[in-house]
Design a protein around this motif. Structure first.
Motif, short mmCIF file in Angstrom:
data_model
loop_
_atom_site.label_atom_id
_atom_site.label_comp_id
_atom_site.label_asym_id
_atom_site.label_seq_id
_atom_site.Cartn_x
_atom_site.Cartn_y
_atom_site.Cartn_z
N ASN A 222 0.35 -1.03 -0.06
CA ASN A 222 -0.33 0.14 -0.31
C ASN A 222 0.89 0.90 -0.09
O ASN A 222 0.49 2.08 -0.10
CB ASN A 222 -1.05 0.28 1.41
CG ASN A 222 -1.88 -1.09 0.88
OD1 ASN A 222 -2.50 -1.75 0.23
ND2 ASN A 222 -2.44 -1.62 2.62
N GLU A 223 1.83 1.04 -0.08
CA GLU A 223 3.08 2.59 0.30
C GLU A 223 4.29 2.28 -0.81
O GLU A 223 4.36 1.40 -1.53
CB GLU A 223 3.04 2.91 1.37
CG GLU A 223 3.93 1.57 1.66
CD GLU A 223 4.51 2.11 2.97
OE1 GLU A 223 4.24 3.15 3.62
OE2 GLU A 223 4.67 1.63 4.53
N ARG A 224 4.79 2.78 -1.46
CA ARG A 224 5.90 3.14 -2.25
C ARG A 224 7.64 3.64 -1.58
O ARG A 224 7.12 5.03 -1.05
CB ARG A 224 6.31 3.88 -3.91
CG ARG A 224 5.15 3.65 -4.18
CD ARG A 224 4.89 3.97 -5.55
NE ARG A 224 3.95 3.72 -6.83
CZ ARG A 224 4.45 2.86 -7.98
NH1 ARG A 224 5.11 2.35 -7.79
NH2 ARG A 224 3.30 2.37 -8.60
N VAL A 225 7.77 2.36 -1.16
CA VAL A 225 9.19 2.54 -0.76
C VAL A 225 10.56 2.55 -1.33
O VAL A 225 10.57 1.28 -1.60
CB VAL A 225 9.15 2.40 0.98
CG1 VAL A 225 10.82 2.22 1.73
CG2 VAL A 225 7.81 2.47 1.48
N ALA A 226 11.87 3.27 -1.38
CA ALA A 226 12.38 3.20 -1.63
C ALA A 226 13.31 1.93 -1.44
O ALA A 226 13.88 1.70 0.25
CB ALA A 226 13.38 4.55 -1.84
N GLN A 227 13.84 1.18 -1.87
CA GLN A 227 14.57 -0.79 -1.86
C GLN A 227 16.48 -0.36 -1.63
O GLN A 227 17.00 -0.01 -0.46
CB GLN A 227 14.12 -1.01 -1.75
CG GLN A 227 15.23 -2.60 -1.53
CD GLN A 227 14.14 -3.24 -0.38
OE1 GLN A 227 13.28 -3.51 0.04
NE2 GLN A 227 15.02 -3.94 0.76
N ARG A 228 16.47 0.20 -2.38
CA ARG A 228 17.68 0.55 -3.28
C ARG A 228 17.90 1.98 -4.03
O ARG A 228 16.68 1.76 -5.34
CB ARG A 228 18.70 -0.45 -4.48
CG ARG A 228 19.31 -1.71 -2.77
CD ARG A 228 20.66 -1.16 -2.61
NE ARG A 228 21.22 -0.77 -3.09
CZ ARG A 228 22.18 -1.17 -3.59
NH1 ARG A 228 22.33 -3.22 -3.56
NH2 ARG A 228 23.30 -0.84 -4.49
N ILE A 229 18.79 2.80 -3.89
CA ILE A 229 19.25 3.96 -5.30
C ILE A 229 19.86 3.88 -5.64
O ILE A 229 21.64 3.64 -5.41
CB ILE A 229 18.70 4.95 -4.87
CG1 ILE A 229 18.32 5.65 -3.88
CG2 ILE A 229 19.13 5.77 -5.62
CD1 ILE A 229 16.75 5.40 -4.14
#
Length: 337
Positions: A222-229
């Protein structure tokens, strides 16, 4: 390696000549989703309106040729033909069929362009009738209409030796990215980030000298979260996952990723996988392959072939990540973002 004084001098020189450079962008609808483009506008670079026309012309051509969501596309007309038929098809269609065949052979059938009847049966395809768990008889019947080995290219014609239908959804968006990127480069655009329905490719640097950076998304429903950049230059990225497109029945979760060899959604701990490759088409297809294979076989497959892959694996209520040696060589092991 340049000495610091030289680096500083180069930076000062570049700052003096980049005053006219800026990042331009445009977006639009395509393939039932959207596309977005960012690029560096320099002296001599075509106007934004021209680049957008070029982009949308490529996307419109591909839609007419390979879309399974319109009955008048070249591939849908082929799909309606009976067993034993051949039809003249555009170069794009033959290119994609050949690419899909290579991936099918390489993965021993984990990717199959004729998987459409199974996707429809489970409710995930363009001609499905709602998400449902089919019975064994229905699965067996659908599997009779699946098999990449029943397709063959004969000159400019595509032929079928069984009642199969072709679905390019596992590679079409990646191919579109490659087509747009190649057109940009032919027009003199040397720094861009092209994204089409989530598949993307980047080249060059922004006016301030920094690379294009993209986020690998963590598998949250339900959300967008960065795992790696990661920073990209000359590479494409594709991510596949089962954490948004699924259904549940009787307490069991059914992923939209269907294993063509079994006729059913995959059942393993791999939640998402990201593949980086110079070809967006290949990255697109390989992310599907690894998602079908699962965490153990997928990781082994990627390591053996030098594929840059980043895997997110369920571990109870949490997630763990693994990456291949090629991915680590390109981007380092990195901290979780």
């Amino acid at each position: 390696m340049l000495k610091p004084a030289i680096v500083a001098a180069l930076a000062a020189t570049m700052a003096g000549c980049m005053f006219s450079e800026q990042v331009e962008s445009f977006v639009g609808p395509t393939m039932g989703s959207t596309y977005s483009v960012k690029y560096v506008q320099r002296r001599g670079t075509p106007a934004k309106e021209e680049l957008q026309r070029e982009t949308e012309a490529i996307l419109a051509d591909l839609d007419r040729q390979v879309s399974t969501y319109r009955s008048d596309s070249d591939i849908e007309r082929f799909n309606t033909l009976p067993t034993g038929s051949c039809a003249a098809v555009p170069d794009e269609v033959r290119t994609l069929v050949a690419a899909g065949e290579r991936l099918s052979v390489e993965s021993e059938g984990a990717l199959d362009l004729t998987v459409g009847p199974l996707l429809d049966l489970w409710g995930f395809g363009p001609h499905g009738h709602g998400e449902q768990v089919p019975d064994a008889e229905a699965i067996a019947a659908a599997r009779q209409r699946v098999g990449h080995q029943y397709l063959r290219i004969d000159g400019e014609r595509l032929c079928k030796d069984a009642p199969v239908q072709v679905d390019f959804n596992s590679i079409a968006a990646g191919h579109a990215v490659d087509r747009v990127a190649a057109r940009f480069e032919a027009l003199g655009v040397d720094s861009y980030l092209v994204e089409i329905t989530g598949e993307l490719k980047a080249r060059g640097h922004k006016p301030d000298g920094t690379p294009w950076r993209i986020a690998i998304e963590a598998p949250h429903d339900n959300e967008r979260v960065a795992q790696r950049i990661i920073a990209l230059d000359g590479y494409a990225v594709s991510t596949s996952g089962d954490y948004r497109n699924f259904f549940e029945q009787n307490g069991k979760r059914y992923s939209h990723t269907v294993d063509p060899r079994l006729g059913a959604p995959v059942a393993h701990r791999l939640a998402a996988v990201t593949v980086v490759d110079p070809s967006a088409l290949r990255a697109d297809g390989l992310s599907t392959v690894l998602m079908v294979l699962g965490e153990e076989r997928g990781l082994a497959f990627a390591e053996q072939r030098g594929i840059a892959a980043f895997l997110v694996i369920r571990d109870g209520q949490a997630f763990v990540t693994k990456s291949t040696a090629t991915f680590d060589r390109l981007f380092g092991k990195g901290d979780k973002q």
